[in-house]
Design an enzyme around this catalytic site. Structure first.
Site, PDB file in Angstrom:
ATOM      1  N   TYR A 195      -2.703  14.716   3.978  1.00 39.43           N
ATOM      2  CA  TYR A 195      -2.773  13.416   4.857  1.00 39.43           C
ATOM      3  C   TYR A 195      -1.978  13.398   6.227  1.00 39.43           C
ATOM      4  CZ  TYR A 195      -6.151  12.093   1.208  1.00 39.43           C
ATOM      5  OH  TYR A 195      -7.031  11.952   0.298  1.00 39.43           O
ATOM      6  N   GLU A 202       6.546  -5.326   8.447  1.00 43.63           N
ATOM      7  CA  GLU A 202       5.733  -4.713   7.265  1.00 43.63           C
ATOM      8  C   GLU A 202       6.198  -3.454   6.987  1.00 43.63           C
ATOM      9  OE1 GLU A 202       1.662  -4.704   8.344  1.00 43.63           O
ATOM     10  OE2 GLU A 202       1.728  -6.703   9.376  1.00 43.63           O
ATOM     11  N   HIS A 241       1.204  -2.960  15.227  1.00 40.46           N
ATOM     12  CA  HIS A 241       1.803  -1.801  14.324  1.00 40.46           C
ATOM     13  C   HIS A 241       1.485  -0.545  15.111  1.00 40.46           C
ATOM     14  CE1 HIS A 241       2.639   0.928  11.015  1.00 40.46           C
ATOM     15  NE2 HIS A 241       2.362  -0.263  10.169  1.00 40.46           N
ATOM     16  N   TYR A 295       3.694   6.514   0.158  1.00 36.76           N
ATOM     17  CA  TYR A 295       2.008   7.173   0.149  1.00 36.76           C
ATOM     18  C   TYR A 295       1.897   8.358  -0.794  1.00 36.76           C
ATOM     19  CZ  TYR A 295       1.945   3.618   4.094  1.00 36.76           C
ATOM     20  OH  TYR A 295       2.101   2.678   4.770  1.00 36.76           O
ATOM     21  N   LYS A 327       0.762  -1.268   0.054  1.00 35.57           N
ATOM     22  CA  LYS A 327       0.181  -0.075   0.131  1.00 35.57           C
ATOM     23  C   LYS A 327       0.820   1.229   0.023  1.00 35.57           C
ATOM     24  CE  LYS A 327      -0.665  -0.638   5.021  1.00 35.57           C
ATOM     25  NZ  LYS A 327      -0.104  -2.083   4.971  1.00 35.57           N
TER      26      LYS A 327
END
Length: 396
Positions: A314, A265, A191, A372, A62
């Protein structure tokens, strides 16, 4: 680009952004240029192996799902953190075996679960009883990785309000439920939040993970997988080194058994520093005070919060532009504001900057924009998203 596949350009020693700009004739183009240095990913992977040798990185798709990036990471041999059916399809399409994938989304649509089952992607996260029952019905042979909440005090994007069960109140109950339903809990995950800047956060989380392992083993689950999530900084290697030191100390103390497989991750860690965005100033405005002197200069560029600079909207990050002027001596600087190209009044990249007096057609660059950005970019207002060109060192 040949047959729709972007070509990788090779360079000697170090990628020269100015040279790329000179060869690209960006002044004649309306579209911003994203320069991606794939060798940065190789350097980051070497740093990871050096500082966290026991922990297997699973790249978070992602973060940047460009097929060139994903294939490059696959060829480097990393594992993958996928959160959807389409991410699974992409990774599997590059020949990655299901064993190298964790389906790290605690609340997955049924169709995505069915696809994972078809492809034999057995490891997946879960954090509540409704998802346990969903797995019982649609993928009972999967390995349940229990995700618990343990957040950093400092992170760009906290995640605990949305995902993760309470390690003390909920985790034992969920493992008991899974045992009663004859489902397998094979590990736990957490996380601390994307863009973590608190190195003690992992120590707190690993203490909770150790307790969950102990409870799971008492219940009768065969616990052999620990997923320490992401959150690792991408453009601060000194901070990463501190985090790695804390993680290694905590892992050695709490998970000395080498039979326990430990994964992570990381997304931002690999991608943030890999990309530099070069934008063109297509319009300019001067704000003057009552005396007629320049108070503020406003620049309008060809990418913004709907493109590769979405992170400024964001996430609470500040991007600092760099100019590519040929300066024989330092130029005076003025208070400046940079706007994106859309009609949205919120499409502001940065303010309270001090920049030289730039002109229409001048170029400015933003480093550390690999994470991102591309997945969030949309051609809002009809403005094209930046073109990405890929580069790689001939030898490292």
């Amino acid at each position: 680009m040949a047959n729709g596949v972007p070509q990788i350009q090779y360079y000697e020693h170090e990628l020269d952004i100015r040279r790329v700009i000179e060869q690209s004739d960006l002044q004649s183009l309306d579209r911003a240029l994203n320069i991606c240095d794939l060798s940065s990913l190789e350097r980051k992977l070497r740093l990871w192996h050096k500082l966290l040798p026991r922990i297997k990185p699973h790249y978070a798709v992602k973060c940047n799902d460009d097929p060139v990036v994903v294939k490059f990471m696959a060829d480097l041999g990393t594992g993958f953190d996928c959160a959807s059916k389409n991410e699974l399809k992409m990774v599997l399409g590059f020949g990655v075996s299901p064993e190298r994938i964790i389906f790290a989304h605690p609340c997955r649509p049924v169709s995505h679960l069915k696809f994972a089952k078809e492809q034999k992607v057995v490891n997946g996260t879960v954090d509540n009883e409704y998802e346990v029952y969903k797995l019982l019905k649609h993928y009972p042979s999967s390995n349940l990785i229990l995700r618990f909440k343990s957040e950093a005090k400092k992170a760009l994007c906290p995640l605990g309000d949305k995902y993760g069960c309470d390690a003390e109140a909920d985790a034992p109950a969920l493992m008991l439920l899974a045992k009663a339903l004859d489902l397998k809990v094979t590990g736990t995950s957490f996380h601390v939040g994307s863009g973590c800047s608190e190195h003690e956060a992992y120590d707190r989380a690993l203490e909770k993970a150790e307790n969950i392992f102990k409870v799971g083993e008492l219940i009768g689950h065969d616990m052999d997988l620990l997923d320490i999530g992401g959150g690792f900084p991408g453009n601060d290697d000194a901070m990463f080194e501190k985090i790695a030191e804390n993680v290694n100390t905590a892992v050695e103390l709490r998970f000395p058994d080498e039979r326990i497989r430990i994964i992570s991750e990381p997304g931002r860690f690999f991608m943030a520093a890999a990309c530099t965005l070069v934008c063109k100033i297509h319009a300019k405005r001067e704000i003057r005070n009552k005396a007629g002197r320049i108070d503020t200069l406003m620049y309008y560029i060809n990418d913004g919060i709907y493109g590769f600079l979405a992170s400024t909207f964001y996430f609470p990050v500040v991007v600092t532009p760099e100019t590519y002027l040929d300066e024989d001596e330092p130029l005076p600087k003025f208070k400046s504001v940079i706007w994106g190209p859309s009609c949205d009044g919120q499409d502001r990249i940065s303010e309270e900057l001090f920049l030289p007096n730039l002109n229409r057609g001048d170029l400015i660059g933003f480093r550390n924009v690999g994470a991102y950005t591309k997945p969030l970019a949309k051609p809002f207002n009809g403005f094209d998203v930046p073109e990405t060109r890929f580069f790689r060192a001939k030898s490292l």
